[in-house]
Scaffold this motif. Structure first.
Motif, short mmCIF file in Angstrom:
data_model
loop_
_atom_site.label_atom_id
_atom_site.label_comp_id
_atom_site.label_asym_id
_atom_site.label_seq_id
_atom_site.Cartn_x
_atom_site.Cartn_y
_atom_site.Cartn_z
N THR A 154 1.23 -1.20 0.24
CA THR A 154 0.03 -0.15 -0.29
C THR A 154 1.01 1.56 -0.12
N GLY A 155 2.21 1.19 0.58
CA GLY A 155 3.07 2.34 1.00
C GLY A 155 2.54 2.62 1.39
N GLU A 156 1.62 2.44 2.54
CA GLU A 156 1.94 2.97 3.20
C GLU A 156 2.64 2.92 4.76
N THR A 157 2.62 3.72 5.57
CA THR A 157 3.68 3.73 7.11
C THR A 157 2.90 3.24 8.12
N VAL A 158 3.48 1.68 8.56
CA VAL A 158 2.87 1.51 9.47
C VAL A 158 3.41 1.67 10.90
N HIS A 159 2.78 2.03 11.95
CA HIS A 159 3.46 1.84 13.21
C HIS A 159 3.64 0.66 14.60
N VAL A 160 4.35 0.60 14.47
CA VAL A 160 4.57 -0.56 15.22
C VAL A 160 4.51 -0.51 16.39
N GLU A 161 3.10 -0.99 16.95
CA GLU A 161 3.20 -0.96 19.01
C GLU A 161 4.46 -0.85 19.63
N ALA A 162 4.66 0.28 20.36
CA ALA A 162 5.86 0.00 21.54
C ALA A 162 5.58 0.97 22.46
N HIS A 163 6.24 1.40 23.57
CA HIS A 163 6.52 1.25 25.18
C HIS A 163 7.37 1.47 25.37
N VAL A 164 7.08 2.83 25.88
CA VAL A 164 8.79 3.71 26.29
C VAL A 164 8.89 3.33 27.39
N HIS A 165 10.32 2.87 27.52
CA HIS A 165 10.34 2.82 29.27
C HIS A 165 12.05 3.32 29.99
N THR A 166 12.13 3.70 30.69
CA THR A 166 12.84 4.62 30.98
C THR A 166 14.41 4.09 31.05
N VAL A 167 15.44 5.12 30.82
CA VAL A 167 16.96 3.83 31.47
C VAL A 167 16.67 3.53 33.02
N SER A 168 15.43 3.73 33.80
CA SER A 168 16.35 3.30 34.93
C SER A 168 15.28 1.89 35.01
N GLU A 169 13.55 1.85 34.31
CA GLU A 169 13.22 0.76 34.40
C GLU A 169 14.60 -0.47 33.26
N TYR A 170 15.27 0.16 32.45
CA TYR A 170 16.16 -0.75 32.43
C TYR A 170 17.11 -1.49 32.91
N VAL A 171 17.89 -0.78 33.63
CA VAL A 171 19.36 -0.53 34.69
C VAL A 171 18.65 -2.12 35.32
N ASN A 172 17.17 -0.63 36.44
CA ASN A 172 17.03 -1.59 37.46
C ASN A 172 16.40 -3.05 37.18
N GLY A 173 15.88 -3.51 36.35
CA GLY A 173 15.31 -4.97 35.74
C GLY A 173 16.10 -5.95 35.62
N ALA A 174 17.06 -5.20 35.35
CA ALA A 174 18.58 -5.85 34.91
C ALA A 174 19.02 -6.63 36.20
N ILE A 175 19.16 -5.12 37.45
CA ILE A 175 20.09 -5.45 38.64
C ILE A 175 18.85 -6.85 39.45
N GLU A 176 17.72 -6.40 38.86
CA GLU A 176 17.12 -7.05 39.59
C GLU A 176 17.02 -9.32 39.44
N ALA A 177 17.12 -8.57 38.36
CA ALA A 177 17.19 -10.53 37.24
C ALA A 177 18.68 -10.94 37.89
N GLY A 178 19.62 -10.11 38.48
CA GLY A 178 20.74 -10.88 39.10
C GLY A 178 21.90 -9.98 37.62
N PHE A 179 21.53 -9.13 37.47
CA PHE A 179 23.35 -8.80 35.94
C PHE A 179 23.26 -7.63 37.00
N THR A 180 25.43 -7.10 36.65
CA THR A 180 25.94 -6.53 37.21
C THR A 180 25.83 -5.49 35.71
N LEU A 181 25.26 -4.73 35.40
CA LEU A 181 26.40 -2.73 34.50
C LEU A 181 27.71 -2.97 34.27
#
Length: 183
Positions: A129-156
């Motif tokens: 169709t030539g139409e632009t399709v936006h894919v569903e996306a969620h905005v995650h903050t930097v702290s969500e990424y970092v704290n989520g990783a730490i809570e799962a046992g990762f080290t940054l």
């Protein structure tokens, strides 16, 4: 991915959201083995045509579900532009911890939250169709990424914010990347 010191050379790698195989091709040239996982059968078909090497195994799977990968079976998990499509990050971080061997690394790179808040969003042009399709996306903050990783046992190990080479200094970063280590 090529500018961050994620350890993949001669190792076993799991790629989340392999898409058309652009990064899979790079991984396959350096890793001992690659499991390339994607939710789209069409994307996997395109990637499979692009990558004829025998060290890549493609899996049709949604990263939001438990991964069909054995515990402690890979040395690195790599994800590019996929976590923005996942509402709840915790299961992804915990699955990465589960499948990584001790000392393994989890690298991911995403559209920067600042760029998303300024209106940036994943999209594609429908070839029919030539139409632009936006894919569903969620905005995650930097702290969500970092704290989520730490809570799962990762080290940054490393956090990067990446702009286009010719970007105005006042422009927000386009991408954010995190390199995480599993103890």
């Amino acid at each position: 991915m090529r500018r961050v010191p994620v350890q993949i050379e001669h190792l076993d790698v799991l790629e989340l959201g392999s898409g058309t195989g652009k990064n899979t091709e790079f991984l396959a040239a350096h890793a001992r083995s690659v499991i390339a996982m994607d939710v789209s059968e069409g994307m996997i078909a395109r990637a499979h045509q692009r990558i004829p090497t025998s060290n890549v195994r493609f899996i049709l799977h949604d990263v939001r579900d438990n991964w069909p990968v054995k515990p402690a079976s890979v040395d690195a998990v790599v994800a590019n532009l996929i976590l923005e499509h996942v509402h709840d990050l915790a299961p992804v971080f915990f699955e990465a911890t589960r499948v990584l061997r001790p000392g393994g690394q989890f690298f991911f790179c995403e559209l920067h939250p600042y760029r998303q808040l300024a209106g940036g969003q994943a999209h594609f042009v429908d070839p029919n169709t030539g139409e632009t399709v936006h894919v569903e996306a969620h905005v995650h903050t930097v702290s969500e990424y970092v704290n989520g990783a730490i809570e799962a046992g990762f080290t940054l190990l490393s956090l990067g914010e990446w702009k286009e080479e010719d970007a105005d200094p006042a422009t927000p970063p386009r991408l954010i990347s995190l390199l995480l280590g599993r103890g």
